[in-house]
Scaffold this active site. Structure first.
Site, PDB file in Angstrom:
ATOM      1  N   ARG A 118       2.379  17.936 -43.945  1.00 31.40           N
ATOM      2  CA  ARG A 118       1.268  18.782 -43.478  1.00 31.40           C
ATOM      3  C   ARG A 118       0.408  18.032 -42.464  1.00 31.40           C
ATOM      4  O   ARG A 118       0.485  16.812 -42.371  1.00 31.40           O
ATOM      5  CB  ARG A 118       0.406  19.192 -44.682  1.00 31.40           C
ATOM      6  CG  ARG A 118       1.134  20.151 -45.599  1.00 31.40           C
ATOM      7  CD  ARG A 118       0.241  20.545 -46.738  1.00 31.40           C
ATOM      8  NE  ARG A 118       0.912  21.468 -47.634  1.00 31.40           N
ATOM      9  CZ  ARG A 118       0.348  21.977 -48.722  1.00 31.40           C
ATOM     10  NH1 ARG A 118      -0.881  21.645 -49.050  1.00 31.40           N
ATOM     11  NH2 ARG A 118       1.017  22.815 -49.480  1.00 31.40           N
ATOM     12  N   HIS A 141      -8.169  24.670 -50.663  1.00 27.12           N
ATOM     13  CA  HIS A 141      -7.857  23.532 -51.527  1.00 27.12           C
ATOM     14  C   HIS A 141      -9.056  23.169 -52.404  1.00 27.12           C
ATOM     15  O   HIS A 141      -8.916  22.845 -53.580  1.00 27.12           O
ATOM     16  CB  HIS A 141      -7.432  22.324 -50.690  1.00 27.12           C
ATOM     17  CG  HIS A 141      -6.159  22.556 -49.928  1.00 27.12           C
ATOM     18  ND1 HIS A 141      -5.073  23.182 -50.482  1.00 27.12           N
ATOM     19  CD2 HIS A 141      -5.806  22.257 -48.648  1.00 27.12           C
ATOM     20  CE1 HIS A 141      -4.096  23.256 -49.593  1.00 27.12           C
ATOM     21  NE2 HIS A 141      -4.525  22.714 -48.457  1.00 27.12           N
ATOM     22  N   ARG A 169       4.180  29.737 -61.820  1.00 31.34           N
ATOM     23  CA  ARG A 169       3.956  29.551 -60.385  1.00 31.34           C
ATOM     24  C   ARG A 169       3.122  30.714 -59.879  1.00 31.34           C
ATOM     25  O   ARG A 169       3.470  31.877 -60.080  1.00 31.34           O
ATOM     26  CB  ARG A 169       5.263  29.455 -59.601  1.00 31.34           C
ATOM     27  CG  ARG A 169       4.990  29.242 -58.109  1.00 31.34           C
ATOM     28  CD  ARG A 169       6.204  28.892 -57.304  1.00 31.34           C
ATOM     29  NE  ARG A 169       5.794  28.539 -55.937  1.00 31.34           N
ATOM     30  CZ  ARG A 169       6.464  27.770 -55.115  1.00 31.34           C
ATOM     31  NH1 ARG A 169       7.601  27.243 -55.503  1.00 31.34           N
ATOM     32  NH2 ARG A 169       6.024  27.513 -53.901  1.00 31.34           N
ATOM     33  N   ASP A 172       0.055  27.360 -56.329  1.00 30.72           N
ATOM     34  CA  ASP A 172       0.331  27.769 -54.952  1.00 30.72           C
ATOM     35  C   ASP A 172      -0.626  28.874 -54.491  1.00 30.72           C
ATOM     36  O   ASP A 172      -1.130  29.641 -55.307  1.00 30.72           O
ATOM     37  CB  ASP A 172       1.788  28.265 -54.889  1.00 30.72           C
ATOM     38  CG  ASP A 172       2.348  28.254 -53.479  1.00 30.72           C
ATOM     39  OD1 ASP A 172       1.683  27.739 -52.564  1.00 30.72           O
ATOM     40  OD2 ASP A 172       3.465  28.772 -53.295  1.00 30.72           O
ATOM     41  N   ARG A 224      -3.342  30.533 -48.412  1.00 28.29           N
ATOM     42  CA  ARG A 224      -3.351  31.987 -48.213  1.00 28.29           C
ATOM     43  C   ARG A 224      -4.676  32.602 -48.654  1.00 28.29           C
ATOM     44  O   ARG A 224      -5.190  33.520 -48.026  1.00 28.29           O
ATOM     45  CB  ARG A 224      -2.192  32.619 -48.991  1.00 28.29           C
ATOM     46  CG  ARG A 224      -1.728  33.933 -48.410  1.00 28.29           C
ATOM     47  CD  ARG A 224      -0.530  34.496 -49.119  1.00 28.29           C
ATOM     48  NE  ARG A 224       0.583  33.547 -49.203  1.00 28.29           N
ATOM     49  CZ  ARG A 224       1.663  33.743 -49.954  1.00 28.29           C
ATOM     50  NH1 ARG A 224       1.772  34.830 -50.698  1.00 28.29           N
ATOM     51  NH2 ARG A 224       2.631  32.850 -49.975  1.00 28.29           N
ATOM     52  N   ARG A 236      10.297  30.269 -56.697  1.00 24.71           N
ATOM     53  CA  ARG A 236      11.095  29.042 -56.529  1.00 24.71           C
ATOM     54  C   ARG A 236      10.512  27.942 -57.409  1.00 24.71           C
ATOM     55  O   ARG A 236       9.360  28.004 -57.806  1.00 24.71           O
ATOM     56  CB  ARG A 236      11.016  28.546 -55.072  1.00 24.71           C
ATOM     57  CG  ARG A 236      11.636  29.437 -54.047  1.00 24.71           C
ATOM     58  CD  ARG A 236      11.686  28.710 -52.702  1.00 24.71           C
ATOM     59  NE  ARG A 236      10.347  28.542 -52.129  1.00 24.71           N
ATOM     60  CZ  ARG A 236       9.761  29.415 -51.328  1.00 24.71           C
ATOM     61  NH1 ARG A 236      10.392  30.519 -50.995  1.00 24.71           N
ATOM     62  NH2 ARG A 236       8.555  29.190 -50.851  1.00 24.71           N
ATOM     63  N   LEU A 290      -6.406  17.624 -75.268  1.00 22.99           N
ATOM     64  CA  LEU A 290      -5.495  18.112 -74.227  1.00 22.99           C
ATOM     65  C   LEU A 290      -5.119  17.002 -73.243  1.00 22.99           C
ATOM     66  O   LEU A 290      -5.981  16.243 -72.808  1.00 22.99           O
ATOM     67  CB  LEU A 290      -6.163  19.258 -73.449  1.00 22.99           C
ATOM     68  CG  LEU A 290      -5.373  19.793 -72.253  1.00 22.99           C
ATOM     69  CD1 LEU A 290      -4.348  20.825 -72.701  1.00 22.99           C
ATOM     70  CD2 LEU A 290      -6.297  20.398 -71.207  1.00 22.99           C
TER      71      LEU A 290
HETATM   72  C1  V0D Z   1      -5.039  20.569 -53.871  1.00 21.32           C
HETATM   73  C2  V0D Z   1      -4.719  22.978 -55.932  1.00 21.32           C
HETATM   74  C3  V0D Z   1      -7.620  18.322 -58.507  1.00 21.32           C
HETATM   75  C4  V0D Z   1      -3.595  22.208 -55.291  1.00 21.32           C
HETATM   76  C5  V0D Z   1      -5.709  22.119 -56.650  1.00 21.32           C
HETATM   77  C6  V0D Z   1      -4.392  14.487 -54.511  1.00 21.32           C
HETATM   78  C7  V0D Z   1      -3.946  21.596 -53.944  1.00 21.32           C
HETATM   79  C8  V0D Z   1      -6.526  21.276 -55.702  1.00 21.32           C
HETATM   80  C9  V0D Z   1      -7.006  17.094 -58.361  1.00 21.32           C
HETATM   81  C10 V0D Z   1      -7.150  15.931 -59.238  1.00 21.32           C
HETATM   82  C11 V0D Z   1      -5.685  18.920 -55.625  1.00 21.32           C
HETATM   83  C12 V0D Z   1      -6.304  14.845 -59.126  1.00 21.32           C
HETATM   84  C13 V0D Z   1      -6.425  13.755 -59.979  1.00 21.32           C
HETATM   85  C14 V0D Z   1      -7.391  13.758 -60.938  1.00 21.32           C
HETATM   86  C15 V0D Z   1      -8.254  14.809 -61.058  1.00 21.32           C
HETATM   87  C16 V0D Z   1      -8.128  15.903 -60.217  1.00 21.32           C
HETATM   88  C17 V0D Z   1      -6.206  17.221 -57.220  1.00 21.32           C
HETATM   89  C18 V0D Z   1      -4.727  16.726 -55.531  1.00 21.32           C
HETATM   90  C19 V0D Z   1      -4.857  17.983 -55.012  1.00 21.32           C
HETATM   91  C20 V0D Z   1      -3.802  15.760 -54.863  1.00 21.32           C
HETATM   92  F1  V0D Z   1      -7.503  12.699 -61.789  1.00 21.32           F
HETATM   93  N1  V0D Z   1      -7.236  19.150 -57.539  1.00 21.32           N
HETATM   94  N2  V0D Z   1      -6.380  18.490 -56.734  1.00 21.32           N
HETATM   95  N3  V0D Z   1      -5.395  16.338 -56.622  1.00 21.32           N
HETATM   96  N4  V0D Z   1      -5.782  20.203 -55.077  1.00 21.32           N
END
Ligand code: V0D
Length: 254
Positions: A85, A51, A202, A34, A38, A208, A145
């Site tokens: 969103r 992001h 978190r 999270d 911000r 939460r 891992l």
């Molecule tokens: C968005 C912070 C890596 C949270 C991290 C589709 C918000 C960045 C992946 C990722 C997201 C997904 C699958 C994979 C490898 C990497 C990712 C999402 C959001 C949602 F095989 N970052 N990430 N997937 N964020």
């Protein structure tokens, strides 16, 4: 002149303690990542920049988890609630897996990481599914891992889905109600085959659980930090591991 010596000694002792303390590493760490929005706001950047930075930080955390011998890292990447969103933000997020894998899949393979997912995978956009499925296939035989990404995941949905599956089997008489116990129910969840998380982290100050792994965290240690996800690094991770060990030690002493 004499002020320098205690400074160096203190640092050395601290480092030695770090190593001594980390003897009980959690096998399974789950993280609610999270604070990306911000983080961006604080820098005067659009949310999507947060992001993107958060995505790059996933790799750093995988490296740290690997280094300290964590076996499973489950990351809450997209919740069933996140569809609410703005459309443009969702569209951006859905492109992140492909971007991430384009840059980091070779490193994941190099480090023997196995990529897995939990959540309602089918309703993701097809371009997202294809990128992720490719990575899952490419890493399926790796035994290092486990990087487990929660994509379109919600715990209540997961439990409801499990309940419906069980009821269908009861209806068709392939399962008897009396045979359903906790272990049986667990096996119908997305997390079937995984140990429950030992530690849930978190970031970003919210205390939460937000519909993440509700069944699975029944006995997990919970660790909260004000650090925003893009700023979460190895030292924050080690802090969590140290606190985890302190808590375990206390329980062991009773
Ligand atoms: C968005 C912070 C890596 C949270 C991290 C589709 C918000 C960045 C992946 C990722 C997201 C997904 C699958 C994979 C490898 C990497 C990712 C999402 C959001 C949602 F095989 N970052 N990430 N997937 N964020």
């Amino acid at each position: 002149m004499s002020m320098k010596l205690p400074f160096f000694r203190k640092k050395k002792i601290h480092k030695k303690n770090d190593k001594e303390i980390l003897t009980n590493i959690p096998e399974h760490v789950a993280i609610i990542m999270d604070g990306n929005g911000r983080w961006a706001k604080g820098k005067g950047l659009p949310r999507i920049a947060g992001h993107k930075e958060g995505m790059n930080n996933v790799t750093k955390t995988v490296r740290a988890a690997n280094k300290y011998g964590v076996k499973t890292l489950t990351l809450y990447a997209f919740s069933t609630e996140n569809w609410k969103r703005p459309r443009s933000e969702v569209e951006f997020i859905m492109k992140l897996p492909k971007q991430f894998l384009h840059v980091y899949l070779p490193e994941m393979i190099e480090n023997n990481v196995q990529i897995r997912t939990i959540g309602e995978f089918e309703s993701l956009p097809s371009h997202t599914k294809e990128a992720v499925q490719y990575a899952v296939d490419q890493t399926k035989d790796n035994d290092g891992l486990i990087l487990n990404l929660a994509l379109n995941y919600g715990s209540r949905h997961e439990i409801l889905r499990a309940m419906k599956k069980i009821m269908k089997e009861v209806e068709s008489s392939s399962l008897s109600i009396d045979d359903i116990d906790e272990e049986q129910l667990s096996s119908y969840l997305y997390t079937n085959g995984f140990n429950d998380p030992d530690l849930l982290i978190r970031t970003s100050g919210e205390k939460r659980v937000s519909n993440f792994l509700l069944w699975q965290i029944a006995y997990s240690e919970l660790w909260f930090t004000d650090v925003l996800w893009p700023d979460f690094d190895e030292s924050t991770f080690v802090q969590a591991l140290k606190d985890y060990e302190q808590r375990k030690r206390r329980y062991g002493g009773i």
